[in-house]
Each structure stands twice: as structure tokens, then as C-alpha cells.
Design a protein around this motif. Sequence first.
Motif, mmCIF file in Angstrom:
data_model
loop_
_atom_site.group_PDB
_atom_site.id
_atom_site.type_symbol
_atom_site.label_atom_id
_atom_site.label_comp_id
_atom_site.label_asym_id
_atom_site.label_seq_id
_atom_site.Cartn_x
_atom_site.Cartn_y
_atom_site.Cartn_z
ATOM 1 N N PRO A 74 0.823 -1.215 0.000
ATOM 2 C CA PRO A 74 0.000 0.000 0.000
ATOM 3 C C PRO A 74 0.856 1.264 0.000
ATOM 4 O O PRO A 74 1.953 1.293 0.557
ATOM 5 C CB PRO A 74 -0.818 -0.117 1.292
ATOM 6 C CG PRO A 74 -0.798 -1.562 1.624
ATOM 7 C CD PRO A 74 0.516 -2.088 1.140
ATOM 8 N N GLU B 266 -4.168 2.378 -3.217
ATOM 9 C CA GLU B 266 -3.746 3.682 -3.708
ATOM 10 C C GLU B 266 -4.424 4.791 -2.905
ATOM 11 O O GLU B 266 -5.456 4.595 -2.285
ATOM 12 C CB GLU B 266 -4.087 3.825 -5.196
ATOM 13 C CG GLU B 266 -3.397 2.808 -6.088
ATOM 14 C CD GLU B 266 -3.754 3.005 -7.547
ATOM 15 O OE1 GLU B 266 -4.398 4.023 -7.880
ATOM 16 O OE2 GLU B 266 -3.389 2.133 -8.361
ATOM 17 N N ASN C 176 -3.557 5.635 1.555
ATOM 18 C CA ASN C 176 -4.306 4.597 0.856
ATOM 19 C C ASN C 176 -5.687 4.457 1.456
ATOM 20 O O ASN C 176 -5.930 4.850 2.609
ATOM 21 C CB ASN C 176 -3.564 3.252 0.908
ATOM 22 C CG ASN C 176 -3.378 2.746 2.321
ATOM 23 O OD1 ASN C 176 -4.247 2.079 2.874
ATOM 24 N ND2 ASN C 176 -2.240 3.081 2.937
#
Length: 316
Positions: free
Chosen positions: A163, A259, A167
Motif C-alpha cells: 500500500p 492507492e 491509501n
Amino acid sequence: MTARPQRRRTAPGSPGFLRRSQSRWSERAVRVLLVAAALVSVLTTIGIVVALIPPAVEFFGKVDFGAFITGTDWSPLFEPPRFGVLPLVTATLVITVIALLVAVPLGLGAAVYLSEYAGHRVRGVFKPVLEVLAGIPTVVYGFFALRAITPFLQRSWPGGDPPEVFNALSAGFVMGIMIIPTIASLAEDSMAAVPRPLRDGAYALGSSRMQVSTRVVFPAALSGIVAAVVLGISRAIGETMIVAIAAGGRPNLTLNPLEGMQTMTAFIAAAGIGDLPTGSTGYQTIFAVGLLLFALTLVMNLISIRLVRRYREVYE
């Protein structure tokens, strides 16, 4: 014939007359206070709508509504500006779904345990401790997600790209922890309101405690459980600080929770503290996104009301 007893009238000026008069005035005063309390929420909602609509209408006079809803690029402060709100809506829904995947099983599991398994002493300890989570400031949850959950995920990620620093996964996970008390407390109250004879009848037929919990109590309290879950959804959609700190501030149209992304509330918070000129198109985007967020919350509440009415059980 038996004579009807005559009603005794209290003469004006007597102590009984004064007590009755005072009682009526107190009842009227209480009624006025209750009506005023009910009107506060209605007037507040009307005030929110009145504050949002004029700037939003002016914004949509400059920007096409269809392009606003379906556009995939959100960059209102750049040249040329782009006003596609879909990345913000997608980020809001992705983080909300992650939060629900955490909060609904744990919240309902805690509610079933407190209602059907825990004794009075255990319930007296566990329920206040659970509700303490609701009193923690959301900014603390946000820093917990950024400084504890995200590094843990990055260190323990099994394979592939870990990650990012900001995120959706850590933000949604911590948000789910935040709304567990909301779901658990309301669901437990609904289960506790189920009449005891329903449980006793199921036990008399040889049902186990798990069968009574899942096949008798849970369906009987379904309307309250649905309301608890929808309230948790509404709180997750409207949460600001956790997503602003842990999910980042980059509009990103993606379903990948590893993301960074920006939700509608995070954009409103970021743009609201900026140096946008009052009356500019960039400033009016705050009201347009706020009106869309208000509409989504209103739709969720309408769905909740419909589901509660459909599954409501009335016991005498």
C-alpha cells in the motif's frame, strides 16, 4: 334510582384550583418545549438546503450537470479546470464499503454477544468500553491509521506492490473500527427489545442459544438492525478527518484500495480552508459537492425508513 354522585368543583382561589392551574400551565410549557426541540432539526435541515442551493445553482449555470456527474477528471483549481466529480464519489464509496466490511460483522457479532450470551456483569463492563470508541476524536483515528495501520500493512504485505503511504485500505479499516460502537449499540438495543417469551418458546422447542440468536432474535429485531447499519453507512459517508489524513488528497478514479484517493468530504475540508475567492467557480465547487453529499445521505435515510417500515415487528 340511585342518585349520581355530583362532581366536586374546585372553587377559584382554593389550593386545589391553584394546583390544577399550575399543572395545566406546566403541561403546556413542556409541550411547547418539545415542539421547539422537534422543530430545531427541521429548521436546521432547511437552513442547510437554503445555504447550499444558491451557490450550487450558480455553479451549475457555468458547468454542465451531466459533465459534473459523469466526468472522470477532477481538477477544479488547475487550468483548464475539470469538474468531473466521479473520482470523489468513487473514493467515498470504496472507503465506505471497506468500513462496512469491518464494522458490520464485528458490530453485529458484538451486539449478539451482549444481548444473548453476556451476563449482567460482563455486559456492564463490555458495553461502556465498546462505547468509549465512539468518543475518541476522529482526528486521532486518522493519525492512528497513518502512523500505525499503514506501516503495519506495508511491512506485512504478502506480495506485489505494498500500500502507498496514503491509501484507502487503512482509512476504511480504521473508519470501520470507528463505526462499530454505532452499529453494535443500536443493534443490541433492538435485540434487547425482543420479548422474552419468543426466546423461551424457542428454548422450549429444544433450540440452542445460537439458533435462538440467529433464527428468532435476529429476524425479530431486523428493522432496528437495518437502521443501525444504515446509520453507520451515513456516518462513514460523512466522515472527514480520517479520510483527509489517511487516504490522501489526490483525486484518483480507481477501485484499488492500496492507492491514495480523495473523498467528497476530504475535498470540502481541503478547499474550505484554502484561499479561494468568494464567488469564484472554485469556491462554488464546495457547495456543489456538499449538495451531492447531502443528496446521497438523504437517499440513504429514505432507504432506511423504507426498510425499517417493511421489516418492523410490533409486539403486544
